[in-house]
Design an enzyme around this catalytic site. Sequence first.
Site, PDB file in Angstrom:
ATOM      1  N   ALA A  69       9.282  -0.177  -6.767  1.00  0.00           N
ATOM      2  CA  ALA A  69       8.291  -1.454  -6.435  1.00  0.00           C
ATOM      3  C   ALA A  69       7.022  -0.375  -6.199  1.00  0.00           C
ATOM      4  O   ALA A  69       6.268  -1.459  -6.958  1.00  0.00           O
ATOM      5  CB  ALA A  69       8.585  -2.031  -5.263  1.00  0.00           C
ATOM      6  N   TYR A  70       6.504   0.528  -5.472  1.00  0.00           N
ATOM      7  CA  TYR A  70       4.524   0.655  -5.366  1.00  0.00           C
ATOM      8  C   TYR A  70       4.861   1.281  -6.646  1.00  0.00           C
ATOM      9  O   TYR A  70       3.896   1.386  -7.097  1.00  0.00           O
ATOM     10  CB  TYR A  70       5.229   2.031  -5.031  1.00  0.00           C
ATOM     11  CG  TYR A  70       4.255   2.746  -4.263  1.00  0.00           C
ATOM     12  CD1 TYR A  70       2.884   2.162  -3.517  1.00  0.00           C
ATOM     13  CD2 TYR A  70       3.367   4.072  -4.429  1.00  0.00           C
ATOM     14  CE1 TYR A  70       1.789   2.590  -3.088  1.00  0.00           C
ATOM     15  CE2 TYR A  70       2.604   4.230  -4.368  1.00  0.00           C
ATOM     16  CZ  TYR A  70       1.506   4.079  -3.940  1.00  0.00           C
ATOM     17  OH  TYR A  70       0.506   4.517  -3.483  1.00  0.00           O
ATOM     18  N   ASN A  71       5.695   1.972  -7.608  1.00  0.00           N
ATOM     19  CA  ASN A  71       5.655   3.043  -9.110  1.00  0.00           C
ATOM     20  C   ASN A  71       5.014   1.633 -10.682  1.00  0.00           C
ATOM     21  O   ASN A  71       4.020   1.587 -10.611  1.00  0.00           O
ATOM     22  CB  ASN A  71       6.599   3.327  -9.357  1.00  0.00           C
ATOM     23  CG  ASN A  71       6.671   4.682  -9.023  1.00  0.00           C
ATOM     24  OD1 ASN A  71       6.080   5.063  -8.338  1.00  0.00           O
ATOM     25  ND2 ASN A  71       8.304   5.317  -8.669  1.00  0.00           N
ATOM     26  N   SER A  73       4.056  -0.954  -9.100  1.00  0.00           N
ATOM     27  CA  SER A  73       2.423  -2.297  -8.894  1.00  0.00           C
ATOM     28  C   SER A  73       0.903  -1.353  -8.885  1.00  0.00           C
ATOM     29  O   SER A  73       0.125  -2.040  -9.564  1.00  0.00           O
ATOM     30  CB  SER A  73       2.587  -2.378  -7.143  1.00  0.00           C
ATOM     31  OG  SER A  73       2.223  -1.527  -6.437  1.00  0.00           O
TER      32      SER A  73
END
Length: 108
Positions: A69-71, A73
């Site tokens: 999810a972080y990647n 975003s």
Amino acid sequence: MQVNNAGVAMVAPLELCPEAEFAHVMDVNVTGPLRVTQCFLPLLKKSDHARIVNVGSQAGTLAYPGFGAYNCSKFALEGFSDTLRMELKMFGIAVAHVSPGAVQTPIW
């Protein structure tokens, strides 16, 4: 000058990432800068030296397993910055994207 530096992370492989958590990470890390930018653009357009700085992450150019999810975003924020840079050039508003490496912060 406007600086977009908010961010949240979630540690989980995409296979196990709850959709609501994924949406939260995208909302804070991508939609948040969009909202702030849309809010302040009328003021920035009146300035002679306007600049927007988006703080991303190396995770926006190199994906790390377990941080799906972080990647996603941070890759999206890179695209947001590139698009905004082209769209605001005619108004004389500079857009920069900074992608720092690992920094010890409360997010981790």
